[in-house]
Scaffold this motif. Structure first.
Motif, PDB file in Angstrom:
ATOM      1  N   ILE A 226       0.845  -1.193   0.000  1.00 17.20           N
ATOM      2  CA  ILE A 226       0.000   0.000   0.000  1.00 17.20           C
ATOM      3  C   ILE A 226       0.888   1.255   0.000  1.00 17.20           C
ATOM      4  CG2 ILE A 226      -1.824   1.257   1.239  1.00 17.20           C
ATOM      5  CD1 ILE A 226      -2.909  -1.417   0.615  1.00 17.20           C
ATOM      6  N   ALA A 227       1.908   1.224   0.859  1.00 16.24           N
ATOM      7  CA  ALA A 227       2.784   2.402   0.992  1.00 16.24           C
ATOM      8  C   ALA A 227       3.421   2.757  -0.345  1.00 16.24           C
ATOM      9  CB  ALA A 227       3.857   2.121   2.038  1.00 16.24           C
ATOM     10  N   ASN A 228       3.938   1.743  -1.043  1.00 11.59           N
ATOM     11  CA  ASN A 228       4.593   2.006  -2.330  1.00 11.59           C
ATOM     12  C   ASN A 228       3.606   2.462  -3.397  1.00 11.59           C
ATOM     13  OD1 ASN A 228       7.039   1.417  -1.273  1.00 11.59           O
ATOM     14  ND2 ASN A 228       7.151  -0.668  -2.112  1.00 11.59           N
ATOM     15  N   LEU A 229       2.390   1.896  -3.349  1.00  8.22           N
ATOM     16  CA  LEU A 229       1.391   2.275  -4.348  1.00  8.22           C
ATOM     17  C   LEU A 229       0.944   3.719  -4.163  1.00  8.22           C
ATOM     18  CD1 LEU A 229      -0.879  -0.930  -4.371  1.00  8.22           C
ATOM     19  CD2 LEU A 229       0.384  -0.050  -6.329  1.00  8.22           C
ATOM     20  N   VAL A 230       0.807   4.091  -2.902  1.00  3.02           N
ATOM     21  CA  VAL A 230       0.249   5.416  -2.610  1.00  3.02           C
ATOM     22  C   VAL A 230       1.313   6.510  -2.710  1.00  3.02           C
ATOM     23  CG1 VAL A 230      -0.934   6.758  -0.813  1.00  3.02           C
ATOM     24  CG2 VAL A 230      -1.610   4.425  -1.237  1.00  3.02           C
ATOM     25  N   GLN A 231       2.573   6.128  -2.565  1.00  4.07           N
ATOM     26  CA  GLN A 231       3.669   7.099  -2.525  1.00  4.07           C
ATOM     27  C   GLN A 231       3.618   8.161  -3.644  1.00  4.07           C
ATOM     28  OE1 GLN A 231       5.677   7.614  -0.085  1.00  4.07           O
ATOM     29  NE2 GLN A 231       6.765   9.266  -1.123  1.00  4.07           N
ATOM     30  N   PRO A 232       3.471   7.778  -4.913  1.00  4.89           N
ATOM     31  CA  PRO A 232       3.488   8.802  -5.970  1.00  4.89           C
ATOM     32  C   PRO A 232       2.336   9.795  -5.856  1.00  4.89           C
ATOM     33  CG  PRO A 232       3.659   6.586  -6.895  1.00  4.89           C
ATOM     34  CD  PRO A 232       3.340   6.424  -5.449  1.00  4.89           C
ATOM     35  N   VAL A 233       1.172   9.328  -5.376  1.00  2.00           N
ATOM     36  CA  VAL A 233       0.044  10.273  -5.301  1.00  2.00           C
ATOM     37  C   VAL A 233       0.032  11.055  -3.995  1.00  2.00           C
ATOM     38  CG1 VAL A 233      -1.476   9.003  -6.865  1.00  2.00           C
ATOM     39  CG2 VAL A 233      -1.567   8.521  -4.417  1.00  2.00           C
ATOM     40  N   ARG A 234       0.716  10.531  -2.976  1.00  2.00           N
ATOM     41  CA  ARG A 234       0.766  11.231  -1.683  1.00  2.00           C
ATOM     42  C   ARG A 234       1.356  12.637  -1.841  1.00  2.00           C
ATOM     43  NH1 ARG A 234      -2.243   8.667   1.555  1.00  2.00           N
ATOM     44  NH2 ARG A 234      -1.555   6.842   2.721  1.00  2.00           N
ATOM     45  N   GLU A 235       2.333  12.762  -2.762  1.00  2.00           N
ATOM     46  CA  GLU A 235       2.997  14.048  -2.951  1.00  2.00           C
ATOM     47  C   GLU A 235       2.168  15.010  -3.794  1.00  2.00           C
ATOM     48  OE1 GLU A 235       6.675  12.566  -4.387  1.00  2.00           O
ATOM     49  OE2 GLU A 235       7.097  11.647  -2.440  1.00  2.00           O
ATOM     50  N   LYS A 236       1.097  14.512  -4.360  1.00  2.00           N
ATOM     51  CA  LYS A 236       0.219  15.364  -5.181  1.00  2.00           C
ATOM     52  C   LYS A 236      -0.658  16.229  -4.292  1.00  2.00           C
ATOM     53  CE  LYS A 236       0.436  13.753  -9.608  1.00  2.00           C
ATOM     54  NZ  LYS A 236       0.779  14.653 -10.661  1.00  2.00           N
ATOM     55  N   HIS A 237      -1.049  17.367  -4.811  1.00  2.00           N
ATOM     56  CA  HIS A 237      -2.047  18.206  -4.139  1.00  2.00           C
ATOM     57  C   HIS A 237      -3.340  18.055  -4.924  1.00  2.00           C
ATOM     58  CE1 HIS A 237       0.761  20.507  -1.486  1.00  2.00           C
ATOM     59  NE2 HIS A 237       1.601  19.887  -2.301  1.00  2.00           N
ATOM     60  N   VAL A 238      -4.408  17.753  -4.201  1.00  2.00           N
ATOM     61  CA  VAL A 238      -5.668  17.471  -4.881  1.00  2.00           C
ATOM     62  C   VAL A 238      -6.798  18.292  -4.263  1.00  2.00           C
ATOM     63  CG1 VAL A 238      -7.346  15.668  -5.488  1.00  2.00           C
ATOM     64  CG2 VAL A 238      -4.917  15.101  -5.395  1.00  2.00           C
ATOM     65  N   VAL A 239      -7.643  18.848  -5.126  1.00  2.00           N
ATOM     66  CA  VAL A 239      -8.834  19.573  -4.662  1.00  2.00           C
ATOM     67  C   VAL A 239     -10.036  19.045  -5.449  1.00  2.00           C
ATOM     68  CG1 VAL A 239     -10.010  21.819  -4.643  1.00  2.00           C
ATOM     69  CG2 VAL A 239      -7.607  21.672  -3.967  1.00  2.00           C
ATOM     70  N   HIS A 240     -11.133  18.775  -4.740  1.00  2.00           N
ATOM     71  CA  HIS A 240     -12.375  18.392  -5.413  1.00  2.00           C
ATOM     72  C   HIS A 240     -13.315  19.591  -5.386  1.00  2.00           C
ATOM     73  CE1 HIS A 240     -12.446  13.705  -5.379  1.00  2.00           C
ATOM     74  NE2 HIS A 240     -11.383  14.201  -5.995  1.00  2.00           N
ATOM     75  N   ILE A 241     -13.796  19.990  -6.544  1.00  2.00           N
ATOM     76  CA  ILE A 241     -14.738  21.101  -6.618  1.00  2.00           C
ATOM     77  C   ILE A 241     -16.100  20.559  -7.043  1.00  2.00           C
ATOM     78  CG2 ILE A 241     -15.278  23.315  -7.723  1.00  2.00           C
ATOM     79  CD1 ILE A 241     -12.262  23.676  -8.188  1.00  2.00           C
ATOM     80  N   SER A 242     -17.094  20.742  -6.168  1.00  2.00           N
ATOM     81  CA  SER A 242     -18.455  20.324  -6.516  1.00  2.00           C
ATOM     82  C   SER A 242     -19.155  21.512  -7.162  1.00  2.00           C
ATOM     83  CB  SER A 242     -19.234  19.921  -5.260  1.00  2.00           C
ATOM     84  OG  SER A 242     -18.520  18.951  -4.563  1.00  2.00           O
ATOM     85  N   CYS A 243     -19.755  21.286  -8.308  1.00  2.00           N
ATOM     86  CA  CYS A 243     -20.389  22.407  -9.000  1.00  2.00           C
ATOM     87  C   CYS A 243     -21.540  21.925  -9.874  1.00  2.00           C
ATOM     88  CB  CYS A 243     -19.353  23.144  -9.851  1.00  2.00           C
ATOM     89  SG  CYS A 243     -18.378  22.064 -10.877  1.00  2.00           S
ATOM     90  N   SER A 244     -22.253  22.897 -10.435  1.00  2.00           N
ATOM     91  CA  SER A 244     -23.394  22.549 -11.289  1.00  2.00           C
ATOM     92  C   SER A 244     -22.866  21.944 -12.593  1.00  2.00           C
ATOM     93  CB  SER A 244     -24.230  23.789 -11.566  1.00  2.00           C
ATOM     94  OG  SER A 244     -23.419  24.758 -12.211  1.00  2.00           O
ATOM     95  N   ASN A 245     -23.785  21.300 -13.307  1.00  2.00           N
ATOM     96  CA  ASN A 245     -23.379  20.658 -14.564  1.00  2.00           C
ATOM     97  C   ASN A 245     -22.978  21.701 -15.604  1.00  2.00           C
ATOM     98  OD1 ASN A 245     -23.667  18.104 -13.660  1.00  2.00           O
ATOM     99  ND2 ASN A 245     -25.823  17.960 -14.248  1.00  2.00           N
ATOM    100  N   GLY A 246     -22.242  21.249 -16.571  1.00  2.00           N
ATOM    101  CA  GLY A 246     -21.830  22.152 -17.626  1.00  2.00           C
ATOM    102  C   GLY A 246     -20.338  22.402 -17.603  1.00  2.00           C
ATOM    103  N   PHE A 247     -19.694  21.989 -16.517  1.00  2.00           N
ATOM    104  CA  PHE A 247     -18.264  22.273 -16.409  1.00  2.00           C
ATOM    105  C   PHE A 247     -17.429  21.432 -17.371  1.00  2.00           C
ATOM    106  CE2 PHE A 247     -17.149  18.400 -14.378  1.00  2.00           C
ATOM    107  CZ  PHE A 247     -18.249  18.047 -13.635  1.00  2.00           C
ATOM    108  N   ARG A 248     -18.010  20.322 -17.839  1.00  2.00           N
ATOM    109  CA  ARG A 248     -17.240  19.485 -18.774  1.00  2.00           C
ATOM    110  C   ARG A 248     -16.803  20.306 -19.996  1.00  2.00           C
ATOM    111  NH1 ARG A 248     -17.471  13.876 -17.758  1.00  2.00           N
ATOM    112  NH2 ARG A 248     -19.013  13.406 -16.168  1.00  2.00           N
ATOM    113  N   ASP A 249     -17.705  21.204 -20.420  1.00  2.00           N
ATOM    114  CA  ASP A 249     -17.379  22.053 -21.578  1.00  2.00           C
ATOM    115  C   ASP A 249     -16.258  23.037 -21.244  1.00  2.00           C
ATOM    116  OD1 ASP A 249     -19.508  20.766 -22.699  1.00  2.00           O
ATOM    117  OD2 ASP A 249     -20.954  22.371 -22.232  1.00  2.00           O
ATOM    118  N   MET A 250     -16.049  23.258 -19.948  1.00  2.00           N
ATOM    119  CA  MET A 250     -15.065  24.252 -19.509  1.00  2.00           C
ATOM    120  C   MET A 250     -13.661  23.662 -19.375  1.00  2.00           C
ATOM    121  SD  MET A 250     -16.563  27.075 -19.032  1.00  2.00           S
ATOM    122  CE  MET A 250     -17.595  26.739 -20.418  1.00  2.00           C
ATOM    123  N   LEU A 251     -13.571  22.298 -19.486  1.00  2.00           N
ATOM    124  CA  LEU A 251     -12.278  21.667 -19.181  1.00  2.00           C
ATOM    125  C   LEU A 251     -11.141  22.229 -20.035  1.00  2.00           C
ATOM    126  CD1 LEU A 251     -13.133  17.916 -18.460  1.00  2.00           C
ATOM    127  CD2 LEU A 251     -12.448  19.678 -16.848  1.00  2.00           C
ATOM    128  N   GLY A 252     -11.446  22.452 -21.330  1.00  2.00           N
ATOM    129  CA  GLY A 252     -10.429  23.001 -22.234  1.00  2.00           C
ATOM    130  C   GLY A 252      -9.989  24.382 -21.770  1.00  2.00           C
TER     131      GLY A 252
END
Lengths: 331, 245
Positions: A226-252
């Motif tokens: 588990i430790a080795n698997l998680v290691q690469p993502v542990r150093e990542k910074h992640v934010v989840h944003i909950s929002c109304s639909n339509g954001f898929r078009d905004m990804l670009g």
């Protein structure tokens, strides 16, 4: 059953295991080793080959190719020679609806040659351990889903197997029963039982397993602790944003405006933002709102095994879990 | 590993759980009794016809009793996956299947003695050669059970097992010399009669009850034994092929 020779010290060793059902290559050349006393997780999306692999390991399915050794015994040459060493808890309860909980356990014990006194004592002990003593004399058909699952686990360990195969042990049961089942699995692990666990609940695997293999489309894509698997993502910074639909078009537009950040949409109404450094939420929210998208919440996420799973399988684990729960009932 | 403990407990569970299931009562008990009554009334010769009718009724009782039981003990358990539990147990497949079929063999044999017990109240059965009758009943029960097993393994639903069984059971009533002598059958059906195991069982029963057998007892019993082995091996092969995919 003929005697078979032990030739190595892995509890389970699998090489080049393959199985095809018609046009579908269910398992395509799988290799792994499970060490004695290890709790080994086998994770993958629906239809990735987990149950087929378990069926081949336990003698319920015949491989098209490959080698399986359990406690050093060649299971291809002598497919039933390891049955006394293994216990199996299938993904669906397969006990006898007409028998009571107590009679079911006694019957399962008898299949392993246990004498009457021994099997009755063992059945009582397990009914007690799984909080089923009061339902001991009720017919299995009348048990709730959680009770059925617990009795199926009890039946799988009635003969104190050296190796236990658990196929989705907590799917479709209530939180209390799931917790109790997990505690029991952890205890078996502490006592030295080798456990091969498949589950859809990533957090369950993260909590219980020593090592994990990810299987996708019948192929193992990664095996590690588990430790080795998680290691690469542990150093990542992640934010989840909950929002109304339509954001898929905004990804670009988002990618263009914030080139340092990566955006994915793991499920409907959620944008997952990843970066190697800290993420400033304010500009992101303003950008989305300027585009007419309503933002409900933005929260920092501590990267976990689930993130590894999403990355490896290319699927949203949460979506899969919900799908599974729809099929198997609430957890 | 004490195999006998597993064997005995599988047998006991099947007997306790399945003997009084509706398919066993209707096909295994009620149906043969209805046939007994029908042939008894149809013969029109009163109590004197019982010795001639009894072998056929005994054979029908065994055939329907055993095959009905197998549809439940094997097909039903395969359908609800509890058969997997048996396949996972450390038992040789041969022992496992013998344990699963023993309940049906005993049920069929017990069924055979229902019409015998009824006949004993109506006619004198002291002329019956029990030394031949009893082994014949046992072998017919075994061969019918293994025929039922072959069918039960080949299907996936209980109703399919019952329907598929009837495909064999009903023609056998007419083709195996149970109630109609084989030499009265059309010439083109006679080879078919001798390809069916029950023909040999019925022949022994006729010989044991009223001396009307065609083949020597030893031939009949040997052919029955050969059918038992052949059908059992065919069932094992089918289980390995169809169930252990």
């Amino acid at each position: 059953m003929g005697p078979a020779k032990k030739i190595n010290n892995a509890a389970i060793e699998v090489r080049g295991l393959a199985k095809r059902f018609g046009e579908v290559q269910a398992v395509a050349g799988v290799d792994f080793k499970v060490l004695p006393g290890e709790l080994f997780g086998f994770l993958g999306p629906n239809g990735s080959g987990k149950t087929t692999t378990i069926n081949m390991l336990t003698g319920l399915a015949r491989p098209d190719a490959g080698a399986i050794r359990i406690e050093g015994i060649d299971c291809i040459k002598t497919p039933r020679a390891t049955q006394h060493l293994i216990g199996v808890v299938p993904d669906e309860s397969n006990l006898y609806p007409e028998l009571t909980g107590f009679d079911n356990l006694c019957f399962c014990a008898a299949l392993y040659g246990m004498g009457k006194t021994e099997r009755r004592a063992r059945a009582r002990e397990l009914l007690e351990a799984f909080d089923l003593a009061e339902a001991a004399d009720r017919r299995f058909a009348g048990y709730s889903k959680g009770m059925k699952r617990k009795l199926t686990i009890a039946a799988g360990i009635i003969h104190s197997p050296k190796i236990l195969f658990l196929d989705e042990p907590t799917t479709g049961i209530d939180v209390a029963s799931a917790r109790q089942s997990r505690q029991r699995v952890a205890k078996l692990h502490e006592n030295g039982t080798t456990i091969f666990l498949t589950t859809h609940y990533i957090e369950e695997a993260e909590r219980l397993c020593d090592r994990i293999a990810f299987i996708v489309s019948g192929r193992i894509v990664q095996i590690d602790t588990i430790a080795n698997l998680v290691q690469p993502v542990r150093e990542k910074h992640v934010v989840h944003i909950s929002c109304s639909n339509g954001f898929r078009d905004m990804l670009g537009g988002l990618t263009e405006a914030f080139p340092r950040l990566t955006f994915v949409t793991p499920e409907q109404g959620v944008v997952r933002v990843e970066a190697d450094g800290p993420i400033h939420v304010g500009p992101l929210v303003r950008f989305l709102e300027d585009q007419g998208i309503e933002v409900f919440e933005a929260r920092k996420i501590k990267p976990s095994l689930e993130d590894v799973f999403i990355k490896i399988t290319g699927l949203a684990a949460e979506v899969m879990r919900k799908e599974k729960e729809k099929r198997g009932g609430g957890r | 590993m004490k195999l006998w403990i597993a064997f005995w407990n599988i047998l006991l569970k099947d007997m306790r759980t399945y003997y009084l299931k509706p398919p066993n009562i209707s096909w295994g008990l009620v149906f043969p009794l209805a046939w007994t009554g029908m042939f008894f009334i149809k013969s029109g010769s009163g109590l004197g016809s019982i010795p001639a009718v009894l072998p056929g009724v005994v054979a029908v009782s065994i055939l329907f009793g055993t095959t009905s039981m197998l549809a439940v003990t094997v097909t039903f358990e395969k359908k609800n996956r509890s058969f997997e539990r048996l396949l996972l147990a450390p038992l040789p497949l041969e022992v496992l299947m013998l344990a699963k079929t023993s309940g049906a063999i005993l049920f069929g044999a017990a069924n055979a003695f229902v019409p015998v017990a009824m006949a004993a109240f109506l006619v004198d059965l002291s002329q019956v050669a029990w030394g031949v009758f009893v082994p014949a009943v046992f072998l017919i029960a075994v061969v019918s059970t293994f025929l039922g097993l072959t069918i039960a393994v080949a299907v996936s639903e209980v109703f399919e097992a019952q329907t598929f069984s009837n495909f064999f059971r009903f023609p056998m009533i007419f083709l195996c010399g149970l109630f109609f002598p084989i030499d009265k059958l059309p010439v083109f059906l006679k080879p078919l009669s001798y390809a069916l195991p029950l023909t040999y069982g019925a022949d022994v029963l006729h010989g044991a009850v009223h001396g009307g057998h065609v083949l020597p007892f030893s031939t009949d019993l040997a052919v029955l034994g050969a059918f038992c082995i052949g059908l059992f091996m065919l069932s094992l092969w089918n289980i390995k092929k169809r169930w252990i995919l």
